[in-house]
Design a protein around this motif. Structure first.
Motif, PDB file in Angstrom:
ATOM      1  N   VAL A  90       0.785  -1.251   0.150  1.00 22.10           N
ATOM      2  CA  VAL A  90       0.137   0.036   0.091  1.00 22.10           C
ATOM      3  C   VAL A  90       0.544   1.033   0.113  1.00 22.10           C
ATOM      4  CG1 VAL A  90      -1.966   1.539   1.446  1.00 22.10           C
ATOM      5  CG2 VAL A  90      -2.183  -0.980   1.224  1.00 22.10           C
ATOM      6  N   HIS A  91       2.587   1.475   0.603  1.00 17.18           N
ATOM      7  CA  HIS A  91       3.133   2.414   0.671  1.00 17.18           C
ATOM      8  C   HIS A  91       3.252   2.637  -0.348  1.00 17.18           C
ATOM      9  CE1 HIS A  91       6.603   4.498   1.613  1.00 17.18           C
ATOM     10  NE2 HIS A  91       6.228   4.851   2.375  1.00 17.18           N
ATOM     11  N   GLY A  92       3.920   1.172  -1.429  1.00 12.38           N
ATOM     12  CA  GLY A  92       4.786   2.261  -2.691  1.00 12.38           C
ATOM     13  C   GLY A  92       3.010   2.371  -3.376  1.00 12.38           C
ATOM     14  N   ALA A  93       2.342   2.082  -3.954  1.00 12.58           N
ATOM     15  CA  ALA A  93       0.918   1.824  -4.575  1.00 12.58           C
ATOM     16  C   ALA A  93       0.827   3.891  -4.564  1.00 12.58           C
ATOM     17  CB  ALA A  93      -0.263   1.249  -4.052  1.00 12.58           C
ATOM     18  N   ALA A  94       0.501   3.721  -2.986  1.00 12.39           N
ATOM     19  CA  ALA A  94      -0.235   5.259  -2.778  1.00 12.39           C
ATOM     20  C   ALA A  94       1.397   6.354  -3.016  1.00 12.39           C
ATOM     21  CB  ALA A  94      -0.192   4.887  -1.283  1.00 12.39           C
ATOM     22  N   ARG A  95       2.437   5.926  -2.489  1.00 13.06           N
ATOM     23  CA  ARG A  95       3.404   6.459  -2.834  1.00 13.06           C
ATOM     24  C   ARG A  95       3.193   7.609  -4.239  1.00 13.06           C
ATOM     25  NH1 ARG A  95       8.306   8.498  -1.650  1.00 13.06           N
ATOM     26  NH2 ARG A  95       7.668   6.962  -0.145  1.00 13.06           N
ATOM     27  N   GLY A  96       2.631   6.042  -5.896  1.00 14.79           N
ATOM     28  CA  GLY A  96       3.068   6.490  -6.656  1.00 14.79           C
ATOM     29  C   GLY A  96       0.924   7.359  -6.784  1.00 14.79           C
ATOM     30  N   ALA A  97       0.008   7.563  -6.847  1.00 12.06           N
ATOM     31  CA  ALA A  97      -1.095   8.300  -6.524  1.00 12.06           C
ATOM     32  C   ALA A  97      -0.446   9.586  -6.114  1.00 12.06           C
ATOM     33  CB  ALA A  97      -1.859   7.650  -5.326  1.00 12.06           C
ATOM     34  N   VAL A  98       0.016   9.863  -4.939  1.00 10.98           N
ATOM     35  CA  VAL A  98       0.508  11.464  -4.515  1.00 10.98           C
ATOM     36  C   VAL A  98       1.418  12.066  -5.615  1.00 10.98           C
ATOM     37  CG1 VAL A  98       1.762  12.354  -2.605  1.00 10.98           C
ATOM     38  CG2 VAL A  98      -0.303  10.906  -2.255  1.00 10.98           C
ATOM     39  N   GLU A  99       2.504  10.771  -6.099  1.00  7.80           N
ATOM     40  CA  GLU A  99       3.609  12.197  -7.109  1.00  7.80           C
ATOM     41  C   GLU A  99       2.169  12.667  -8.156  1.00  7.80           C
ATOM     42  OE1 GLU A  99       6.223   9.054  -7.884  1.00  7.80           O
ATOM     43  OE2 GLU A  99       6.901   9.211  -5.922  1.00  7.80           O
ATOM     44  N   ALA A 100       1.118  11.089  -8.683  1.00 11.89           N
ATOM     45  CA  ALA A 100       0.433  11.699  -9.138  1.00 11.89           C
ATOM     46  C   ALA A 100       0.091  12.937  -9.660  1.00 11.89           C
ATOM     47  CB  ALA A 100      -0.932  10.837 -10.586  1.00 11.89           C
ATOM     48  N   LEU A 101      -0.960  13.458  -8.288  1.00 13.17           N
ATOM     49  CA  LEU A 101      -1.102  13.943  -8.493  1.00 13.17           C
ATOM     50  C   LEU A 101      -0.333  15.370  -7.762  1.00 13.17           C
ATOM     51  CD1 LEU A 101      -3.409  12.452  -4.797  1.00 13.17           C
ATOM     52  CD2 LEU A 101      -4.620  13.495  -7.574  1.00 13.17           C
ATOM     53  N   GLU A 102       1.115  15.126  -7.167  1.00 16.87           N
ATOM     54  CA  GLU A 102       1.671  16.348  -7.525  1.00 16.87           C
ATOM     55  C   GLU A 102       2.035  16.628  -8.275  1.00 16.87           C
ATOM     56  OE1 GLU A 102       2.402  17.909  -4.171  1.00 16.87           O
ATOM     57  OE2 GLU A 102       1.340  16.817  -3.327  1.00 16.87           O
ATOM     58  N   ALA A 103       1.941  16.010  -9.337  1.00 18.26           N
ATOM     59  CA  ALA A 103       2.766  16.644 -10.968  1.00 18.26           C
ATOM     60  C   ALA A 103       1.857  17.181 -11.796  1.00 18.26           C
ATOM     61  CB  ALA A 103       2.489  15.744 -11.687  1.00 18.26           C
ATOM     62  N   GLU A 104       0.393  16.803 -11.014  1.00 18.20           N
ATOM     63  CA  GLU A 104       0.054  18.273 -11.947  1.00 18.20           C
ATOM     64  C   GLU A 104      -0.486  19.098 -11.012  1.00 18.20           C
ATOM     65  OE1 GLU A 104      -5.083  18.136 -12.089  1.00 18.20           O
ATOM     66  OE2 GLU A 104      -3.866  16.299 -12.416  1.00 18.20           O
ATOM     67  N   LYS A 105      -0.646  19.424  -9.677  1.00 13.54           N
ATOM     68  CA  LYS A 105      -0.792  20.035  -9.318  1.00 13.54           C
ATOM     69  C   LYS A 105       0.855  20.891  -9.405  1.00 13.54           C
ATOM     70  CE  LYS A 105      -0.541  19.667  -4.943  1.00 13.54           C
ATOM     71  NZ  LYS A 105      -0.528  20.185  -3.164  1.00 13.54           N
ATOM     72  N   HIS A 106       1.489  20.664  -9.164  1.00 14.51           N
ATOM     73  CA  HIS A 106       2.797  21.539  -9.708  1.00 14.51           C
ATOM     74  C   HIS A 106       3.369  21.411 -11.287  1.00 14.51           C
ATOM     75  CE1 HIS A 106       4.513  21.369  -5.814  1.00 14.51           C
ATOM     76  NE2 HIS A 106       4.620  20.340  -6.141  1.00 14.51           N
ATOM     77  N   THR A 107       3.440  20.745 -12.292  1.00 16.41           N
ATOM     78  CA  THR A 107       3.192  21.452 -13.280  1.00 16.41           C
ATOM     79  C   THR A 107       1.893  22.117 -14.115  1.00 16.41           C
ATOM     80  OG1 THR A 107       2.382  19.036 -14.556  1.00 16.41           O
ATOM     81  CG2 THR A 107       4.638  19.174 -13.739  1.00 16.41           C
ATOM     82  N   GLY A 108       0.250  22.263 -13.188  1.00 13.15           N
ATOM     83  CA  GLY A 108      -0.273  22.842 -13.873  1.00 13.15           C
ATOM     84  C   GLY A 108      -0.704  22.346 -15.317  1.00 13.15           C
ATOM     85  N   MET A 109      -0.660  20.918 -15.191  1.00 18.23           N
ATOM     86  CA  MET A 109      -1.153  20.316 -16.112  1.00 18.23           C
ATOM     87  C   MET A 109      -1.697  19.008 -16.098  1.00 18.23           C
ATOM     88  SD  MET A 109       1.344  20.708 -19.254  1.00 18.23           S
ATOM     89  CE  MET A 109       0.760  19.817 -20.705  1.00 18.23           C
ATOM     90  N   THR A 110      -3.082  18.480 -16.048  1.00 20.36           N
ATOM     91  CA  THR A 110      -3.700  16.713 -16.021  1.00 20.36           C
ATOM     92  C   THR A 110      -2.846  16.457 -16.935  1.00 20.36           C
ATOM     93  OG1 THR A 110      -5.323  17.115 -17.753  1.00 20.36           O
ATOM     94  CG2 THR A 110      -5.994  17.934 -15.899  1.00 20.36           C
ATOM     95  N   ASP A 111      -2.584  15.007 -16.936  1.00 18.90           N
ATOM     96  CA  ASP A 111      -2.111  13.750 -17.642  1.00 18.90           C
ATOM     97  C   ASP A 111      -2.465  13.875 -18.906  1.00 18.90           C
ATOM     98  OD1 ASP A 111      -0.509  12.694 -15.723  1.00 18.90           O
ATOM     99  OD2 ASP A 111      -1.527  10.923 -15.614  1.00 18.90           O
ATOM    100  N   GLU A 112      -3.605  13.924 -19.636  1.00 19.91           N
ATOM    101  CA  GLU A 112      -4.866  14.193 -20.115  1.00 19.91           C
ATOM    102  C   GLU A 112      -3.774  15.355 -20.838  1.00 19.91           C
ATOM    103  OE1 GLU A 112      -6.123  14.164 -17.311  1.00 19.91           O
ATOM    104  OE2 GLU A 112      -7.096  11.824 -17.930  1.00 19.91           O
ATOM    105  N   GLN A 113      -3.782  16.778 -21.370  1.00 21.02           N
ATOM    106  CA  GLN A 113      -2.807  17.207 -21.493  1.00 21.02           C
ATOM    107  C   GLN A 113      -1.661  17.129 -21.379  1.00 21.02           C
ATOM    108  OE1 GLN A 113      -4.316  20.656 -18.076  1.00 21.02           O
ATOM    109  NE2 GLN A 113      -5.869  21.174 -19.220  1.00 21.02           N
ATOM    110  N   TRP A 114      -0.830  16.257 -20.369  1.00 20.46           N
ATOM    111  CA  TRP A 114       0.497  16.387 -20.734  1.00 20.46           C
ATOM    112  C   TRP A 114       0.637  15.441 -22.044  1.00 20.46           C
ATOM    113  CZ3 TRP A 114       4.165  11.685 -21.192  1.00 20.46           C
ATOM    114  CH2 TRP A 114       5.697  12.070 -21.206  1.00 20.46           C
ATOM    115  N   TRP A 115      -0.075  14.301 -21.918  1.00 21.49           N
ATOM    116  CA  TRP A 115      -0.257  13.655 -23.668  1.00 21.49           C
ATOM    117  C   TRP A 115      -0.601  14.282 -24.545  1.00 21.49           C
ATOM    118  CZ3 TRP A 115       3.157   9.499 -23.498  1.00 21.49           C
ATOM    119  CH2 TRP A 115       3.446   8.498 -22.203  1.00 21.49           C
ATOM    120  N   ALA A 116      -1.737  14.135 -24.555  1.00 26.15           N
ATOM    121  CA  ALA A 116      -1.661  15.826 -25.789  1.00 26.15           C
ATOM    122  C   ALA A 116      -0.964  16.210 -26.480  1.00 26.15           C
ATOM    123  CB  ALA A 116      -2.962  15.969 -25.493  1.00 26.15           C
ATOM    124  N   ALA A 117       0.106  16.886 -25.210  1.00 19.84           N
ATOM    125  CA  ALA A 117       1.103  18.173 -25.873  1.00 19.84           C
ATOM    126  C   ALA A 117       1.839  17.647 -25.938  1.00 19.84           C
ATOM    127  CB  ALA A 117       1.433  18.773 -24.602  1.00 19.84           C
TER     128      ALA A 117
END
Length: 252
Positions: free
Chosen positions: A169-196
């Motif tokens: 759970v610790h490892g899986a949660a790290r991936g989930a939190v990193e995904a949330l933080e990536a969106e917060k710090h880049t201002g882009m959702t995953d969909e927007q990042w892949w589209a770019a």
């Protein structure tokens, strides 16, 4: 990323603080303070601003008091961190009647730990190889062990199964939190990042060179709308982990 370690404080003072055996009352004329109030403020700071922002001074600002007034109740940041950890461990639900036998109980424990990390992402920045020996931590461990008590495992195997589940759970949660933080710090959702990036990926992709990676990557992207899904990783991994434990239990 800031990483803190449990157990850095003075053992006697940390244990007295964790078990509240020597709490002092507020002095007259001072704002009402207590260990619980200080710890709650510290948790709110870490939740909102991250572990890197946590300091005795920042907690004092949150409470509207002078920094030195905190030291009447808490010896320092190491001891404060231990009590913060023990306090949030007390949030996990511990129902007695969970359907599905031992597997249902382990699944419930995994989901409670998953939710705890998402509520308090700073927990992922605390190294706990030296466990916090507080009342909530101990009660949490007791409850988790009782979920698999009496199903044929040795005591060491019981400890190993709980460590395996919570570690996953610790490892899986790290991936989930990193995904949330990536969106917060880049201002882009995953969909927007892949589209770019999509137009450039099409130029450099070489299906003949990477046929399996291309096929699987496209299939995952179509389902997830991204390179991966933290929720799917957790759900898929949890079931496969329980399948493996089931083989051990059945062998007994």
């Amino acid at each position: 990323m800031t990483v803190e370690y449990t157990g850095k404080g003075d053992p006697a003072r940390s244990l007295a603080l964790l078990w509240r055996t020597s709490e002092r009352p507020s002095r007259k004329g001072k704002p009402e303070l207590s260990v619980d109030r200080i710890v709650r403020a510290a948790i709110e700071v870490a939740d909102a601003e991250g572990l890197g922002a946590l300091s005795m001074r920042r907690v004092a600002e949150k409470l509207g008091v002078g920094t030195m007034s905190l030291y009447t109740y808490v010896p320092g940041k190491p001891e404060l961190l231990d009590v913060m950890l023990d306090t949030v461990y007390g949030e996990t639900a511990r129902p007695e009647d969970v359907p599905g036998g031992w597997r249902g109980r382990l699944e419930q424990i995994a989901r409670e730990n998953w939710a705890l990390y998402l509520r308090h992402p700073w927990l992922l920045q605390v190294a706990t190889s030296r466990p916090v020996l507080g009342p909530h931590t101990t009660a949490k461990y007791e409850y988790e062990l009782r979920a698999i008590d009496g199903i044929g495992l040795s005591d060491v195997e019981m400890d190993s199964v709980i460590t395996l589940v919570t570690g996953f759970v610790h490892g899986a949660a790290r991936g989930a939190v990193e995904a949330l933080e990536a969106e917060k710090h880049t201002g882009m959702t995953d969909e927007q990042w892949w589209a770019a990036h999509a137009p450039f990926l099409h130029r450099i992709s070489d299906v003949s060179r990477f046929p399996v990676a291309s096929r699987v990557g496209e299939a995952a992207a179509e389902v997830y709308g991204s390179a991966h899904s933290p929720d799917h990783t957790f759900e898929f991994g949890l079931q496969r982990l329980l399948d493996g434990i089931s083989l051990l239990v059945d062998s007994r």
